[in-house]
Design a protein around this motif. Structure first.
Motif, PDB file in Angstrom:
ATOM      1  N   MET A  67       0.155  -0.295   0.000  1.00  0.00           N
ATOM      2  CA  MET A  67       0.000   0.000   0.000  1.00  0.00           C
ATOM      3  C   MET A  67       0.532   1.014   0.000  1.00  0.00           C
ATOM      4  N   SER A  86       0.027  -0.420   3.414  1.00  0.00           N
ATOM      5  CA  SER A  86       0.040  -1.780   3.042  1.00  0.00           C
ATOM      6  C   SER A  86      -1.348  -2.345   3.208  1.00  0.00           C
ATOM      7  N   GLN A  87      -2.008  -2.623   2.111  1.00  0.00           N
ATOM      8  CA  GLN A  87      -3.333  -3.176   2.210  1.00  0.00           C
ATOM      9  C   GLN A  87      -3.339  -4.592   1.646  1.00  0.00           C
ATOM     10  N   PRO A  88      -3.933  -5.550   2.355  1.00  0.00           N
ATOM     11  CA  PRO A  88      -4.074  -6.876   1.825  1.00  0.00           C
ATOM     12  C   PRO A  88      -5.091  -6.871   0.701  1.00  0.00           C
ATOM     13  N   ASP A 120      -5.779 -12.864   2.493  1.00  0.00           N
ATOM     14  CA  ASP A 120      -4.764 -11.951   3.005  1.00  0.00           C
ATOM     15  C   ASP A 120      -5.324 -11.168   4.189  1.00  0.00           C
ATOM     16  N   TYR A 164      -4.515  -8.128   6.865  1.00  0.00           N
ATOM     17  CA  TYR A 164      -3.647  -6.975   7.093  1.00  0.00           C
ATOM     18  C   TYR A 164      -3.294  -6.908   8.573  1.00  0.00           C
ATOM     19  N   HIS A 188       2.693  -7.652   3.226  1.00  0.00           N
ATOM     20  CA  HIS A 188       1.437  -8.079   3.831  1.00  0.00           C
ATOM     21  C   HIS A 188       0.669  -9.082   2.969  1.00  0.00           C
TER      22      HIS A 188
END
Length: 275
Positions: free
Chosen positions: A1, A5-7, A12, A14, A124
């Protein structure tokens, strides 16, 4: 991200979540302090995709740098996309748009962007190589895919605070429980090669917290995150820690932050991969 950081798939998870302590920390990131290695490629008129844009601070900086070009910010979390849209409006940025999306299935035609960027995203993901393949698909021939990732086991601090050792051990176990890779920075060249890139230029840069203001900020960020974010919720749910453990680690962060000579270094791996 970007940074944030985004799953990207149902499997997934986060590790950080979107607690205020997380989003506010991500909002401190700029093109200069978090993506300087990309700036030479942000030329006039460039078309840019910022995957995992988070609250949009880096994205808006990119938009200002490309002039008549355009930047698309993408994030899985709708509430974070709204935050980014609000920031762009506040800053008067007209050439950036934001939308929700999936890094494994980008809703763009092949060979669309001059620059495809992700900041603190791959660490992630359960399949960072597949994500890089998809980023490569939407990059124009001769364009670049640029990624930057922290390396948790490469972090160092002073003075020794046992609770920070405990924090590191817990973070490693929690991230890996989520099928993620916290030491992503050192793996970027390998991942890019596995994704099919043959022209990969590596670099690295640091975040350093060593002034009084920086120490207090970093301690506050992690002191809150350890107790209130998805990190805390997952640590408890997975039986990796108890509440008293989290309280002890949070107190350790604040004790480190109150030192007069403290140092915390976060190394980041970077790659420019030519499509």
């Amino acid at each position: 991200m970007s940074e944030e950081s985004q799953p990207q798939t149902a499997q997934d998870v986060y590790t950080h979540g979107h607690h205020e302590s997380v989003v506010n920390a991500h909002a401190s990131r700029t093109a200069q302090n978090s993506a300087a290695y990309v700036i030479p490629y942000l030329t006039e008129g460039a078309k840019v995709l910022d995957v995992g844009c988070g609250p949009g601070t880096i994205t808006c900086d990119f938009a200002e740098l490309v002039g008549s070009g355009h930047v698309t910010g993408l994030d899985r979390a709708p509430e974070v996309v709204e935050h980014a849209q609000s920031l762009a409006s506040q800053r008067g940025v007209k050439n950036a748009t934001f939308e929700t999306g999936n890094i494994y299935d980008l809703d763009f035609e092949a060979e669309t962007f001059d620059v495809v960027h992700a900041h603190q995203v791959l660490q992630h993901l359960s399949d960072p190589v597949e994500a890089l393949r998809e980023m490569r698909r939407v990059a124009k021939p001769g364009g670049i895919v640029a990624v930057r990732e922290a390396d948790f086991h490469g972090m160092s601090w002073y003075p020794d605070v046992p609770e920070l050792d405990e924090w590191m051990d817990l973070y490693q176990r929690l991230a890996r429980r989520n099928s993620a890779e916290p030491d992503a920075g050192r793996r970027l060249v390998s991942w890019a090669q596995a994704a099919g890139f043959t022209d990969v230029a590596p670099s690295s840069s640091n975040w350093l917290y060593a002034t009084g203001q920086q120490r207090r900020w970093q301690a506050r960020v992690w002191g809150e995150r350890v107790l209130h974010s998805a990190f805390a919720e997952q640590a408890l749910a997975y039986n990796l820690a108890e509440q008293r453990d989290l309280e002890r680690i949070s107190a350790g962060w604040h004790r480190w932050g109150s030192t007069d000579d403290g140092w915390f270094l976060i190394p980041n791996g970077e790659v420019i991969a030519r499509a």
